[in-house]
Design a protein around this motif. Structure first.
Motif, PDB file in Angstrom:
ATOM      1  N   VAL A 137       0.850  -1.161  -0.050  1.00  0.00           N
ATOM      2  CA  VAL A 137      -0.109   0.030  -0.088  1.00  0.00           C
ATOM      3  C   VAL A 137       0.887   1.125  -0.075  1.00  0.00           C
ATOM      4  CG1 VAL A 137      -1.706   1.264   1.261  1.00  0.00           C
ATOM      5  CG2 VAL A 137      -1.902  -1.029   1.000  1.00  0.00           C
ATOM      6  N   ILE A 140       2.393   1.776  -3.330  1.00  0.00           N
ATOM      7  CA  ILE A 140       1.437   2.673  -4.389  1.00  0.00           C
ATOM      8  C   ILE A 140       1.108   4.206  -4.000  1.00  0.00           C
ATOM      9  CG2 ILE A 140      -1.142   2.591  -5.031  1.00  0.00           C
ATOM     10  CD1 ILE A 140      -1.041  -0.796  -4.452  1.00  0.00           C
ATOM     11  N   LEU A 141       0.978   4.334  -2.669  1.00  0.00           N
ATOM     12  CA  LEU A 141       0.543   5.770  -2.349  1.00  0.00           C
ATOM     13  C   LEU A 141       1.699   6.649  -2.907  1.00  0.00           C
ATOM     14  CD1 LEU A 141      -1.813   4.989   0.640  1.00  0.00           C
ATOM     15  CD2 LEU A 141      -2.263   5.638  -1.647  1.00  0.00           C
ATOM     16  N   GLU A 143       4.265   6.149  -4.741  1.00  0.00           N
ATOM     17  CA  GLU A 143       4.335   6.261  -6.169  1.00  0.00           C
ATOM     18  C   GLU A 143       3.442   7.323  -6.824  1.00  0.00           C
ATOM     19  OE1 GLU A 143       6.695   5.925  -8.020  1.00  0.00           O
ATOM     20  OE2 GLU A 143       5.828   5.745 -10.096  1.00  0.00           O
ATOM     21  N   ALA A 144       2.160   7.321  -6.416  1.00  0.00           N
ATOM     22  CA  ALA A 144       1.016   8.081  -6.654  1.00  0.00           C
ATOM     23  C   ALA A 144       1.348   9.442  -6.401  1.00  0.00           C
ATOM     24  CB  ALA A 144      -0.310   7.571  -6.306  1.00  0.00           C
ATOM     25  N   VAL A 147       3.929  11.140  -8.553  1.00  0.00           N
ATOM     26  CA  VAL A 147       3.577  11.602  -9.503  1.00  0.00           C
ATOM     27  C   VAL A 147       2.614  12.724  -9.509  1.00  0.00           C
ATOM     28  CG1 VAL A 147       1.771  10.956 -11.556  1.00  0.00           C
ATOM     29  CG2 VAL A 147       3.387   9.307 -10.437  1.00  0.00           C
ATOM     30  N   GLN A 148       1.824  12.653  -8.551  1.00  0.00           N
ATOM     31  CA  GLN A 148       1.321  13.816  -8.256  1.00  0.00           C
ATOM     32  C   GLN A 148       2.176  15.160  -7.743  1.00  0.00           C
ATOM     33  OE1 GLN A 148      -1.788  12.715  -5.364  1.00  0.00           O
ATOM     34  NE2 GLN A 148      -3.100  11.707  -6.967  1.00  0.00           N
ATOM     35  N   ARG A 150       4.689  16.048  -9.200  1.00  0.00           N
ATOM     36  CA  ARG A 150       4.885  16.252 -10.583  1.00  0.00           C
ATOM     37  C   ARG A 150       4.105  16.790 -11.521  1.00  0.00           C
ATOM     38  NH1 ARG A 150       6.925  11.539 -12.397  1.00  0.00           N
ATOM     39  NH2 ARG A 150       5.367  11.307 -13.939  1.00  0.00           N
ATOM     40  N   SER A 179      -2.564   4.404   4.144  1.00  0.00           N
ATOM     41  CA  SER A 179      -1.034   4.120   4.809  1.00  0.00           C
ATOM     42  C   SER A 179      -1.044   4.656   6.097  1.00  0.00           C
ATOM     43  CB  SER A 179      -0.109   4.920   3.551  1.00  0.00           C
ATOM     44  OG  SER A 179      -0.494   6.250   3.646  1.00  0.00           O
ATOM     45  N   GLY A 195       0.644  13.646 -16.177  1.00  0.00           N
ATOM     46  CA  GLY A 195       1.187  12.676 -16.933  1.00  0.00           C
ATOM     47  C   GLY A 195       0.293  11.294 -17.067  1.00  0.00           C
TER      48      GLY A 195
ATOM     49  N   LEU B 111      -8.356   2.600  -2.173  1.00  0.00           N
ATOM     50  CA  LEU B 111      -7.122   3.444  -2.433  1.00  0.00           C
ATOM     51  C   LEU B 111      -7.271   4.567  -3.297  1.00  0.00           C
ATOM     52  CD1 LEU B 111      -4.280   0.799  -2.823  1.00  0.00           C
ATOM     53  CD2 LEU B 111      -4.907   1.927  -0.791  1.00  0.00           C
ATOM     54  N   ASP B 114      -7.931   7.586  -1.454  1.00  0.00           N
ATOM     55  CA  ASP B 114      -6.750   8.132  -0.857  1.00  0.00           C
ATOM     56  C   ASP B 114      -5.894   8.818  -1.831  1.00  0.00           C
ATOM     57  OD1 ASP B 114      -7.359   7.462   1.781  1.00  0.00           O
ATOM     58  OD2 ASP B 114      -5.877   5.887   1.945  1.00  0.00           O
ATOM     59  N   ILE B 115      -5.741   8.346  -3.216  1.00  0.00           N
ATOM     60  CA  ILE B 115      -4.959   8.971  -4.157  1.00  0.00           C
ATOM     61  C   ILE B 115      -5.781  10.171  -4.767  1.00  0.00           C
ATOM     62  CG2 ILE B 115      -4.189   8.576  -6.518  1.00  0.00           C
ATOM     63  CD1 ILE B 115      -3.706   5.782  -5.712  1.00  0.00           C
ATOM     64  N   LEU B 279      -7.350   0.204   4.481  1.00  0.00           N
ATOM     65  CA  LEU B 279      -7.527  -0.813   3.713  1.00  0.00           C
ATOM     66  C   LEU B 279      -7.680  -2.207   4.453  1.00  0.00           C
ATOM     67  CD1 LEU B 279      -7.371  -1.334   0.430  1.00  0.00           C
ATOM     68  CD2 LEU B 279      -5.001  -2.305   1.076  1.00  0.00           C
ATOM     69  N   GLU B 514      -1.361   9.007 -14.708  1.00  0.00           N
ATOM     70  CA  GLU B 514      -0.256   8.106 -14.266  1.00  0.00           C
ATOM     71  C   GLU B 514      -0.486   7.554 -12.825  1.00  0.00           C
ATOM     72  OE1 GLU B 514       4.772   7.972 -14.597  1.00  0.00           O
ATOM     73  OE2 GLU B 514       3.507   9.836 -15.234  1.00  0.00           O
ATOM     74  N   ASP B 515      -1.046   8.345 -12.129  1.00  0.00           N
ATOM     75  CA  ASP B 515      -1.357   8.063 -10.745  1.00  0.00           C
ATOM     76  C   ASP B 515      -2.257   6.873 -10.359  1.00  0.00           C
ATOM     77  OD1 ASP B 515      -3.284   9.813 -11.445  1.00  0.00           O
ATOM     78  OD2 ASP B 515      -3.373  10.549  -9.447  1.00  0.00           O
ATOM     79  N   VAL B 518      -0.658   3.675 -11.530  1.00  0.00           N
ATOM     80  CA  VAL B 518       0.084   3.039 -10.147  1.00  0.00           C
ATOM     81  C   VAL B 518      -0.887   2.311  -9.636  1.00  0.00           C
ATOM     82  CG1 VAL B 518       1.085   3.731  -8.161  1.00  0.00           C
ATOM     83  CG2 VAL B 518       1.745   4.925 -10.350  1.00  0.00           C
TER      84      VAL B 518
END
Lengths: 198, 522
Positions: A137, A140-141, A143-144, A147-148, A150, A179, A195, B111, B114-115, B279, B514-515, B518
């Motif tokens: 988890v 993932i978070l 990495e996300a 990206v955000q 950027r 997380s 992106g 998730l 959260d994203i 989660l 892109e996010d 992921v």
């Protein structure tokens, strides 16, 4: 690299294409009245949809982990169930052999198409750590959010921060993120573009 | 699961003090939870997704409750009584639906919340496909489906209120709708999930009691089976006795697909994943929801088969209408306390399911449609108040429909589980697991699913109502399947084929944020 990505995408597309093809074949089987064929196709269709959960996880290989056991197990019990039903029953049957107070064919439905599939929920709970552990988890978070930082996305939780960190409108960590790390509540930007990738 | 069968007028008004006691206590609990939820609701996120605050048991049982609506207690026994085992392909399939939903969507949606700052299904689809059209169509489909479910549930609520409290139908509708409005508008989803929790506990215990009494009433499973087989062997066959054998088999298998795969397209179920505290909460939700649903489905199975067996054996009189088999059985053949528990559970089932629909419907009006039109409400407090006002508006509109037009209720009744399954399964459950899905595929799936459902279900009903039976006959002649093959299954399969096919054609021009990519790869 590009060739590998194309192959991966091709594999994923074939898997999804199989589900779509099964949907069409099911409609045809129903239209022509092939109910035995329809029953096995329906089983395959349901099982294939479980497989969809893994198609982006395993680098393009036909690898259904961590749901391999679930897909295989459900496939087996469905096939066994329908095979027992069709071997014991057809629309002309009027006399039954009873076991546990039920006709054998109906008991097969109860056992193989109702009770045993419920164990699939237990399987999900047992393999859950493979998909839902803290490291997975966080990866993932993180990495996300990277990206955000950027790029800006609509309804994005993390906003670009001049210090390179994740901005947080509240200024405090959110206790309710998967997380447990901090988030921010940036406003939606209809013009935002981020992106993208395949 | 599907809209409640109407009418329920013949549920007898009971003079049992237990029924009055349990019904009254339930309404007081609901109002209390509404006030408590109000005190904990400060933002739109609190109102719509509980501020991501719920734990394992509440999540699992609220998922159970929104699927096990009043239909399971009224329509279920009716179908089993009328057609034998055919209806089991609905009830006994639902646990499999929970598993599919959890496997395909639980992690992805939690998730996603959260994203991105998503609160509704339309939000989720918007960030996945980056399309205001997908968001707008999702919102419109939610509103149509919600109005349909609300109207049919309120139509049932008025008769259940009459049966429990002895009110006239009109006052049953008005008082029931007012209480629903009060606690839904005050407490939002925080109140909703906790009333779901109360409902689930009531239903599970009630079902176990009723199952035992029903088997005993029928003389045991063996006696029930033999009595049914003597009357019609198809009753106790694997597929039941809904009509001609081949048609019955296809109906049962069609329901098997629709109520397993289609579960992952029900917006009132899948948005519950946004609400979990974290989660890990999701881990045991599927086993709990699946097992509790399996237990509660024993009520429909046992009362329907047992009553039919005893009627066929000449041991009891046939009920005036199959639609009241369940309520009549518990009133006449179980102790007063069990009957009170079950009727309170029925009231709870209708109100809690309606509450979930009101919540997602109000969000569609206040949040999704304005944002799809490029006019979002930026201030959170204002958005919260507009959501509450939209909720009140939906309740009033549904009440007026029930009060003034049984015809419209009947038309709306053709829209149900299959409508949502066709509109949302592909775009949500498949789209959140496949990077190759495109907005064109999503739009084609939503429109295709809606078109099949409306053309084969709603339009013939409207034509019949308008006296244009020729039109409905013509549409029927265009249906290439057996008449009872579920339209919802056809719509679901068509939507999936369109979704994948159009996505494959258009995906070279499309990419995934892109996010979100992921998330899909994780």
């Amino acid at each position: 690299m590009a060739s590998s990505q194309t192959t991966d995408r091709g594999t994923r597309n074939r898997l999804m294409g199989t589900i779509a093809l099964l949907a069409i074949v099911l409609l045809i089987a129903a239209a022509v009245g092939q109910y035995r064929l329809f029953s096995y196709l329906a089983a395959l269709f349901i099982v294939a949809n479980f497989g969809a959960a893994a198609i982006e996880r395993n680098d393009g290989e036909l690898d259904l982990a961590p749901y391999t056991g679930l897909v295989a197990g459900l496939g087996v019990v469905f096939v066994v169930g329908f095979t027992v039903i069709w071997s014991q029953w057809n629309p002309d049957v009027t006399e039954y052999t009873y076991v546990l107070g039920l006709p054998v064919s109906t008991l097969a439905y109860f056992v193989f198409l109702w009770l045993l599939p419920i164990l699939g929920a237990l399987y999900y709970a047992l393999v859950f750590p493979e998909i839902g552990n803290d490291d997975a988890v966080d990866d993932i978070l993180d990495e996300a959010r990277r990206v955000q930082r950027r790029e800006r996305f609509p309804l994005s939780v993390a906003s670009p921060d001049p210090d390179g960190g994740v901005g947080n409108a509240e200024g405090t960590p959110s206790e309710n993120s998967a997380s447990g790390t901090s988030q921010s509540a940036a406003q939606e930007s209809p013009q935002a573009e981020g992106g993208n990738r395949r | 699961m599907t809209p409640l069968p109407i009418p329920l007028q013949e549920i007898p008004v009971t003079d049992s003090p237990y029924v009055l006691l349990f019904g009254g206590v339930y309404l007081l609990i609901v109002l209390g939870i509404g006030v408590w939820g109000y005190l904990r609701t400060e933002s739109t996120e609190d109102f719509l997704i509980t501020g991501k605050s719920i734990g394992t048991w509440v999540l699992a049982l609220t998922a159970f409750s929104v699927i096990q609506s009043g239909f399971g207690f009224v329509g279920g026994p009716e179908l089993v009584y009328s057609f034998g085992t055919t209806a089991l392909w609905i009830f006994f399939t639902a646990p499999l639906g929970f598993i599919i939903t959890w496997v395909l969507l639980a992690k992805r949606m939690r998730l996603l919340a959260d994203i991105r700052d998503v609160l509704t299904l339309a939000d989720g689809m918007y960030v996945r496909y980056e399309s205001a059209w997908v968001r707008g169509l999702t919102a419109v489909a939610v509103i149509v489906g919600v109005m349909a479910y609300l109207a049919t549930n309120l139509a049932a609520l008025q008769y259940v209120m009459r049966a429990i409290f002895g009110l006239s139908v009109m006052w049953g509708l008005l008082i029931g709708a007012f209480i629903l409005l009060l606690y839904s508008m005050l407490g939002g989803m925080i109140a909703g999930v906790w009333t779901d929790f109360v409902q689930a506990i009531t239903m599970i215990f009630g079902s176990v009691f009723v199952f035992a009494y029903a088997l005993s009433f029928g003389g045991g499973m063996s006696s029930i089976s033999h009595n049914l087989a003597t009357a019609d062997p198809a009753f106790i066959s694997p597929f039941g006795a809904m009509g001609a054998p081949t048609a019955t088999i296809f109906t049962a298998l069609g329901w098997w697909i629709l109520f397993s795969v289609g579960a992952a397209g029900q917006p009132h179920l899948v948005t519950k994943f946004y609400m979990s505290r974290n989660l890990k909460i999701l881990r045991w939700g599927a086993p709990i929801a699946a097992a509790t649903y399996a237990i509660s489905s024993l009520l429909a199975f046992s009362t329907g088969l047992s009553m039919r067996a005893m009627v066929e054996a000449g041991s009891t009189a046939a009920p005036k209408s199959a639609s009241i088999v369940g309520p009549v059985f518990v009133l006449n053949h179980t102790p007063g306390a069990v009957a009170g528990l079950i009727l309170a559970a029925l009231l709870a089932a209708i109100m809690s399911t309606s509450d979930s629909f009101l919540n997602i419907g109000a969000a569609a009006v206040s949040r999704d449609i304005p944002r799809a039109l490029g006019r979002p409400i930026d201030d959170d407090k204002t958005e919260l108040r507009v959501t509450q006002a939209a909720l009140a508006g939906l309740t009033v509109a549904s009440t007026l429909i029930v009060f003034y037009s049984q015809t419209l209720v009947g038309i709306l009744g053709t829209i149900g589980w299959g409508f949502f399954a066709a509109a949302f399964f592909a775009i949500a459950a498949l789209g959140l697991n496949w990077k190759g899905a495109t907005k064109e595929g999503a739009i084609a799936a939503i429109l295709g699913g809606l078109a099949v459902n409306l053309f084969y279900s709603a339009v013939p009903h409207i034509a019949d109502t308008a006296g244009l039976s020729g039109v409905s006959d013509f549409i029927g002649s265009l249906y290439p399947f057996t008449e009872s093959f579920p339209v919802g299954t056809v719509a679901l399969l068509v939507a999936i084929a369109l979704f994948v096919g159009v996505s494959l054609i258009t995906q070279d021009r499309r990419t995934v944020p892109e996010d979100i990519a992921v998330l899909l790869e994780g």
